[in-house]
Scaffold this motif. Structure first.
Motif, short mmCIF file in Angstrom:
data_model
loop_
_atom_site.label_atom_id
_atom_site.label_comp_id
_atom_site.label_asym_id
_atom_site.label_seq_id
_atom_site.Cartn_x
_atom_site.Cartn_y
_atom_site.Cartn_z
N SER A 190 44.66 63.75 92.78
CA SER A 190 43.72 64.40 91.80
C SER A 190 44.63 65.06 90.92
O SER A 190 45.89 65.53 90.65
CB SER A 190 42.74 65.28 92.52
OG SER A 190 43.78 66.56 92.79
N LEU A 191 44.13 65.18 89.46
CA LEU A 191 44.62 65.77 88.43
C LEU A 191 45.07 67.13 88.85
O LEU A 191 46.22 67.60 88.46
CB LEU A 191 43.87 65.94 87.35
CG LEU A 191 43.57 64.73 86.38
CD1 LEU A 191 42.35 65.17 85.28
CD2 LEU A 191 44.77 64.06 85.87
N SER A 192 44.28 67.90 89.66
CA SER A 192 44.54 69.26 90.18
C SER A 192 46.11 69.30 90.91
O SER A 192 46.90 70.27 90.74
CB SER A 192 43.77 69.94 90.92
OG SER A 192 43.54 69.28 92.14
N ARG A 193 46.56 68.08 91.54
CA ARG A 193 47.75 68.32 92.01
C ARG A 193 48.98 68.27 91.12
O ARG A 193 50.07 68.43 91.65
CB ARG A 193 47.83 66.92 92.93
CG ARG A 193 47.10 66.92 94.26
CD ARG A 193 47.83 65.99 95.41
NE ARG A 193 48.96 66.10 95.84
CZ ARG A 193 49.92 65.08 96.13
NH1 ARG A 193 49.45 64.11 96.16
NH2 ARG A 193 51.04 65.52 96.53
N LEU A 194 48.79 68.03 90.07
CA LEU A 194 50.01 68.02 89.04
C LEU A 194 50.47 69.38 88.95
O LEU A 194 51.74 69.53 88.84
CB LEU A 194 49.19 67.77 87.35
CG LEU A 194 49.54 66.50 86.94
CD1 LEU A 194 49.10 66.77 85.48
CD2 LEU A 194 51.00 66.13 86.98
#
Ligand code: C2E
Ligand code: MG
Ligand code: MG
Ligand code: MG
Length: 294
Positions: A190-194
């Motif tokens: 997910s984008l949040s893992r960036l």
């Protein structure tokens, strides 16, 4: 090993179409022979700053195999087969050594000096316990500076959560090299893992850019990704830029690094000097109509 099994299981879904239509063991034999006979080659695709006047800020090493007896084999397919037959270690080490040697030579000419050398590394190789030492040895032997090396790793390699891969990444970054997450947006993370992944740079998959056409209107998703990455202080290289229009739209959205056939195709090292001056003269058309990020 469990981590390797997990990684392979994740790849399996992607491989299914290929395995139905091609004979992987024939391809593996061909790759093994090519590696043993030193028939692999490395081409380089420049990474440009945008907007124009563009500069080449880096080059990405891309392995090239001799033509297969199975004619429409893509490089992605060959890499998957190499990963399933353990040839990938030899291939990735060959490419790293070859690319560092070429980069040192290129750097000696003002025409072709580039700040960063990008090299792709398979998740399987990254998970080898000795990988960071091998990288250090190759840098020492070739003389390419650690702080000008970027290793490109796919999301799949990072989301397998292999401890040895994370330890290698940690040691490689401590030595001054950087990690880029390749084909970003095509995996499952997910984008949040960036924010939590140990990476320094994003390479945004070409599928996002393909949606930019003169008819498509404002590319909302690309605008959002640009602001997300800016908020995280994460440089982004946009892959797959095929038209001047796309490059102009991306620059307008605030992207500053791009790669693609419009800007420069992968070429042998000796041809890079011919790309550089053309890259410097690139002119992009202005974007017609309303401001894209207004
Ligand atoms: P990648 O690292 O995402 O590299 C980008 C691929 O997109 C390259 O394909 C490049 O030629 C292609 N490309 C660049 N600009 C454009 C464009 O504007 N349009 C389109 N349609 N394509 C563009 P290539 O050389 O066939 O490589 C495919 C993949 O194979 C690479 O994707 C990378 O994942 C893998 N690969 C290449 N070299 C190595 C290597 O030395 N080791 C490993 N493990 N994998 C490698
Ligand atoms: Mg890459
Ligand atoms: Mg990529
Ligand atoms: Mg790719």
């Amino acid at each position: 090993r469990a981590d390797v099994a997990l990684y392979r299981a994740k790849q399996a879904g992607r491989n299914r179409t290929m395995l139905e239509s091609k004979n992987p063991s024939v391809l593996a034999d061909e790759l093994r022979a090519a590696l043993a006979q030193d028939l692999l080659d490395v081409h380089y695709q420049p990474i440009f700053s945008i907007p124009a006047p563009s500069r080449i800020v880096g080059i990405e090493a891309l392995v090239r195999f001799p033509t297969s007896s199975q004619p429409d084999t893509t490089l992605d397919e060959a890499i998957r087969v190499a990963e399933q037959s353990d040839l990938i270690r030899g291939i990735d080490m060959f490419v790293l050594r070859h690319a560092c040697t070429d980069a040192v030579a290129l750097d000696q000419s003002p025409d072709t000096s580039v700040r960063f050398l990008h090299v792709n590394v398979s998740g399987l190789v990254l998970a080898d316990s000795t990988y960071s030492e091998v990288v250090a040895d190759i840098l020492a032997a070739t003389g390419w500076p650690a702080d000008r090396l970027v290793l490109e790793v796919t999301e799949t390699a990072l989301d397998a959560e292999t401890p040895s891969a994370f330890e290698n990444i940690c040691r490689i970054r401590k030595a001054g090299s950087r990690i880029a997450i390749d084909d970003f947006g095509t995996g499952y993370s997910s984008l949040s893992r960036l924010e939590t992944m140990p990476v320094d740079m994003v390479k945004l998959d070409g599928s996002f850019v393909r949606s930019i056409t003169e008819e498509s209107g404002r590319p909302r998703l690309l605008a959002g990704i640009a602001s997300l990455c800016a908020a995280l202080n994460m440089p982004v290289v946009v892959e797959g830029v095929e038209t001047a229009y796309q490059a102009a739209v991306l620059a307008d959205l605030g992207y500053s690094l791009a790669q693609g056939f419009h800007l420069g195709r992968p070429v042998p090292a000796a041809e890079l000097s011919r790309i550089t001056p053309r890259g410097l003269e690139l002119h992009q058309p202005s974007v017609p109509g309303a401001p894209l990020n207004g």
